[in-house]
Motif scaffolding. Sequence first.
Motif, PDB file in Angstrom:
ATOM      1  N   ILE A 195       0.686  -1.317   0.210  1.00 17.13           N
ATOM      2  CA  ILE A 195       0.317   0.224   0.251  1.00 17.13           C
ATOM      3  C   ILE A 195       0.907   1.316  -0.002  1.00 17.13           C
ATOM      4  O   ILE A 195       0.738   1.921  -0.924  1.00 17.13           O
ATOM      5  CB  ILE A 195      -1.363   0.077   0.856  1.00 17.13           C
ATOM      6  CG1 ILE A 195      -2.014  -1.020   1.384  1.00 17.13           C
ATOM      7  CG2 ILE A 195      -1.668   1.528   1.670  1.00 17.13           C
ATOM      8  CD1 ILE A 195      -2.864  -1.559   2.129  1.00 17.13           C
ATOM      9  N   GLY A 248      -3.447   9.674   1.547  1.00 25.43           N
ATOM     10  CA  GLY A 248      -4.592   8.478   2.012  1.00 25.43           C
ATOM     11  C   GLY A 248      -3.853   7.187   2.383  1.00 25.43           C
ATOM     12  O   GLY A 248      -4.013   6.329   3.117  1.00 25.43           O
ATOM     13  N   LEU A 249      -3.345   6.870   1.101  1.00 26.36           N
ATOM     14  CA  LEU A 249      -3.273   5.345   1.739  1.00 26.36           C
ATOM     15  C   LEU A 249      -1.520   5.164   2.561  1.00 26.36           C
ATOM     16  O   LEU A 249      -1.751   4.076   3.008  1.00 26.36           O
ATOM     17  CB  LEU A 249      -2.457   4.674  -0.272  1.00 26.36           C
ATOM     18  CG  LEU A 249      -3.524   4.749  -0.886  1.00 26.36           C
ATOM     19  CD1 LEU A 249      -3.073   4.042  -2.631  1.00 26.36           C
ATOM     20  CD2 LEU A 249      -4.203   3.455  -0.616  1.00 26.36           C
ATOM     21  N   VAL A 252      -2.959   4.449   4.944  1.00 27.72           N
ATOM     22  CA  VAL A 252      -3.674   3.189   5.960  1.00 27.72           C
ATOM     23  C   VAL A 252      -2.234   2.036   6.253  1.00 27.72           C
ATOM     24  O   VAL A 252      -2.585   1.217   6.489  1.00 27.72           O
ATOM     25  CB  VAL A 252      -4.038   2.705   4.082  1.00 27.72           C
ATOM     26  CG1 VAL A 252      -4.411   0.760   4.000  1.00 27.72           C
ATOM     27  CG2 VAL A 252      -5.446   3.345   4.401  1.00 27.72           C
ATOM     28  N   ILE A 255      -1.098   2.947   8.927  1.00 26.13           N
ATOM     29  CA  ILE A 255      -2.232   2.008  10.607  1.00 26.13           C
ATOM     30  C   ILE A 255      -1.845   0.476  10.215  1.00 26.13           C
ATOM     31  O   ILE A 255      -2.086  -0.335  11.334  1.00 26.13           O
ATOM     32  CB  ILE A 255      -3.463   1.807   9.982  1.00 26.13           C
ATOM     33  CG1 ILE A 255      -3.784   3.540  10.385  1.00 26.13           C
ATOM     34  CG2 ILE A 255      -4.793   1.455  10.627  1.00 26.13           C
ATOM     35  CD1 ILE A 255      -5.338   4.557   9.767  1.00 26.13           C
ATOM     36  N   LEU A 256      -2.182  -0.078   8.835  1.00 27.65           N
ATOM     37  CA  LEU A 256      -1.925  -1.397   8.638  1.00 27.65           C
ATOM     38  C   LEU A 256      -0.378  -1.631   9.833  1.00 27.65           C
ATOM     39  O   LEU A 256      -0.225  -3.219  10.526  1.00 27.65           O
ATOM     40  CB  LEU A 256      -2.106  -2.148   7.434  1.00 27.65           C
ATOM     41  CG  LEU A 256      -3.592  -2.181   6.822  1.00 27.65           C
ATOM     42  CD1 LEU A 256      -3.391  -2.287   5.378  1.00 27.65           C
ATOM     43  CD2 LEU A 256      -4.877  -2.284   8.036  1.00 27.65           C
ATOM     44  N   GLN A 259      -0.789  -0.227  14.017  1.00 27.94           N
ATOM     45  CA  GLN A 259      -1.806  -1.193  14.271  1.00 27.94           C
ATOM     46  C   GLN A 259      -1.539  -2.287  15.904  1.00 27.94           C
ATOM     47  O   GLN A 259      -2.176  -2.444  16.900  1.00 27.94           O
ATOM     48  CB  GLN A 259      -3.487  -0.979  14.391  1.00 27.94           C
ATOM     49  CG  GLN A 259      -3.477  -2.656  13.708  1.00 27.94           C
ATOM     50  CD  GLN A 259      -3.723  -3.327  13.388  1.00 27.94           C
ATOM     51  OE1 GLN A 259      -4.636  -3.298  14.417  1.00 27.94           O
ATOM     52  NE2 GLN A 259      -3.703  -4.280  12.864  1.00 27.94           N
TER      53      GLN A 259
END
Length: 320
Positions: A195, A248-249, A252, A255-256, A259
Amino acid sequence: MQAKAPAPDGQVADAPQDNWVDAYAPAATRPYLRLARADRPIGTWLLLLPCWWGLTLAMLAGQDPRWEDLWIFIGCGLGAWLMRGAGCTWNDITDRDIDGKVARTRSRPIPSGAVSVRQALVWMVIQCLIALCILLTFNRATIALGVLSLLPVTIYPFAKRFTWWPQVFLGLAFNWGAMLAWTAHSGSLGWPPVILYVAGIAWTLFYDTIYAHQDTEDDALIGVKSTARLFGENSPTYLKYFLVICVGLMAVAIILALQPNASILALVLALAGPWAMGWHMAWQLRGFDPEDDSKMLRLFRANRDTGFIPLIFFVAALLA
């Protein structure tokens, strides 16, 4: 577009006037260093920074920095310099006839006659072999990814002949290091670096569309395609889309990656990276002026700072 006269002593027209190659390099080496774009280091930064994004994000994901990461950091720097040089040499070999018809590029070493095609091929092979030696110091998965990266590098120079989106192929090549450096640290690929890789492609579409606006008149005359020609006066709208996709990507991917294990402070600091990067890209949009080639070049070069911004926040998150 008015043709630019060749610079003295073979200097390339769009190289910074105070670059180290023209100022200090031995005369015999200058054509080859210019062929590798050593006189224009922005491309090396744009290739290198996604590598460092991938490495620092992998370190954040695993929370296990180790001494081997220092070599990955250095190896990515050396590899980016060599492979950017090899890729530019390949680009100039394939584009030698086109470059001779474009005002900004006709002073490059091959169309100007400073280097022959055969000499350029030998120089490209030398750079690739040295880069291979560095690649072989990494794990097997990284070596496989490194070899696979040659595919988009090989295709890119031909893309502007068959698609209006050659910047996508540049993005595929220039952001590969995000996956490679992650794998060098972790030993395997995963969704976060993939990503992050796609986010980098959106960033490349942003900055290289700005860059391509310098050549739209010449490109139209010789039939070369680009997103700058495709978007035309709608370019600012598309650049906004690429900005949003990139930010945005990247968020992401962060976060992936973070987290499961990272602290809230580390997550917040890391997420501040794409947010701040987006503001820098928005600043570029405010200055966008396709009628001013020198301004387009300055905005393009400003993307070195754009790419450093998330890296700074990733490092801060590591230290948190």
